[in-house]
Design a protein around this motif. Structure first.
Motif, mmCIF file in Angstrom:
data_model
loop_
_atom_site.group_PDB
_atom_site.id
_atom_site.type_symbol
_atom_site.label_atom_id
_atom_site.label_comp_id
_atom_site.label_asym_id
_atom_site.label_seq_id
_atom_site.Cartn_x
_atom_site.Cartn_y
_atom_site.Cartn_z
ATOM 1 N N GLU A 143 1.039 -1.346 -0.140
ATOM 2 C CA GLU A 143 -0.114 0.149 0.124
ATOM 3 C C GLU A 143 0.212 1.179 0.096
ATOM 4 O O GLU A 143 0.090 2.252 -0.749
ATOM 5 N N GLN A 146 3.970 2.844 -4.816
ATOM 6 C CA GLN A 146 3.122 2.948 -5.723
ATOM 7 C C GLN A 146 4.081 3.200 -7.075
ATOM 8 O O GLN A 146 4.946 3.821 -6.873
ATOM 9 N N ARG A 154 8.950 -3.803 -4.135
ATOM 10 C CA ARG A 154 7.625 -4.175 -4.000
ATOM 11 C C ARG A 154 8.261 -5.907 -4.550
ATOM 12 O O ARG A 154 7.658 -6.618 -3.775
#
Length: 372
Positions: A143, A146, A154
């Motif tokens: 979260e 991005q 990630r």
């Protein structure tokens, strides 16, 4: 007998049914639309259910107990999106055994309990709990990450999640929970970034159960010839078409060097470009005189875009190569990889010391190896 009780207070949108699915091989484990439907049981108004078809099952069997949403046509559709709400639970049932499970129907996998579980079923529950807790941390991290430029962050978060499941598989003496852990590490069956784990699992279980059909299937999947080059392998003497039109070999590049990074990148890859500027350039400047070198292989079909990226990133200090054939090229085939950014850290003899280290992890590895 296999029976149980479900909390159906939050059952809206869910069928009042429980299904018993049998995966018949390793590929089917935890996968949708392939397991054999053995039985279905209606959940009564108190949440109780009981299967009947196990009367005809011999010996010990691996099962998946499944619930489904209303309107779902396939009883063997399995969800692998979120352990909080995934709709199935694996377990082992042995003929003559009375097995009782309890769960909340809307949080099925995460809430399953088994009364007086056998050792193997207790191991399944342990794995489920590890997965659930690790996934929550992974989800919270995602979260905050991005955009394309945070792809490597990630990926690192994913690897940390996977590492919990891999550690379980490495440590457990129970075959079927280990196989489930291997599947949950990558439900889509992509082990490109972690082939060493898969190979080690194949070796571990082949030594213990060489004649087991599930193990034989795992060993076939874990064949080194089907997986990317492993840490500890000797890199073949790759031939590179250089940016200046010449050709050179990996052996020629490693000659006289103490540490070489074979970096696989592209001008259109945002995290690759950041790695050029923020990691590789400072490393080259600091350690080149100590025997550090980079050979960057680019997945390019557009020479001007490639050359412009090299210059713009300040990457013209190290070596560059490309077949200008995009991502279908001899180097990717030799390395047996499909995903970038990727790198292989080699010693002066071409042995793979590490792989896919990025950012601070790569900086620390080079500093430790060459001396800061």
């Amino acid at each position: 007998m296999l029976s149980g009780d479900l909390d159906i207070s939050q059952a809206e949108g869910l069928k009042p049914m429980v299904y018993l699915v049998q995966p018949e091989n390793f590929d089917q484990l935890g996968q949708s639309f392939v397991g054999k439907l053995l039985d279905s049981a209606e959940v009564d108004g108190r949440g109780h259910f009981e299967f009947e078809a196990l009367k005809n099952v011999e010996g010990q069997v691996l099962l998946e107990v499944v619930v489904q949403k209303k309107g779902e046509r396939y009883a063997n559709r399995l969800e692998n999106e979120n352990p909080d709400s995934d709709n199935y639970m694996p377990l082992i049932w042995t003929r003559g055994e009375t097995l009782v499970i309890n769960a909340a129907i809307d949080q099925f996998q995460s809430s399953v309990t088994i009364e007086n579980p056998s050792t193997v079923n207790a191991s399944f529950l342990e794995l489920r709990d590890l997965k659930k807790n690790a996934f929550l941390k992974y989800k919270n991290t995602l979260e905050l990450l991005q955009g394309d430029e945070q792809l490597l962050e990630r990926e690192k978060a994913l690897h940390e999640y996977q590492a919990i499941l891999m550690q379980f598989a490495d440590a457990t003496p129970e075959l079927f929970p280990a196989l489930m852990a291997i599947k949950w590490v990558s439900p889509e069956g992509n082990y490109e970034r972690i082939p060493e784990f898969l190979v080690n699992q194949g070796v571990k279980w082949s030594e213990r159960y060489p004649n087991d059909r599930w193990v034989k299937e795992l060993a076939a999947l874990a064949s080194k010839e089907k997986l990317p080059i492993l840490v500890g392998d000797q890199m073949s003497n790759l031939e590179f078409p250089m940016v200046d039109g010449s050709k050179t070999s990996l052996n020629a590049i490693t000659d006289g060097k103490k540490l070489l990074v074979l970096d696989v990148w592209a001008s259109w890859c945002a995290p690759c470009r950041l790695e050029n500027r923020n990691v590789l350039l400072p490393l080259w400047q600091k350690y080149h005189d100590k025997g550090f070198q980079v050979i960057a292989y680019a997945l390019e079909s557009n020479r001007p875009a490639w050359e412009n990226a090299i210059q713009k990133d300040g990457a013209n200090r190290w070596l560059h190569a490309s077949h200008l054939e995009g991502d279908q090229n001899p180097i990717m085939d030799s390395l047996r990889i499909h995903t970038i950014p990727a790198n292989f850290i080699l010693d002066g003899n071409g042995k793979v010391l590490a792989k896919n280290l990025h950012g601070e992890d790569l900086v620390q590895f080079v500093a430790n190896y060459l001396g800061d």
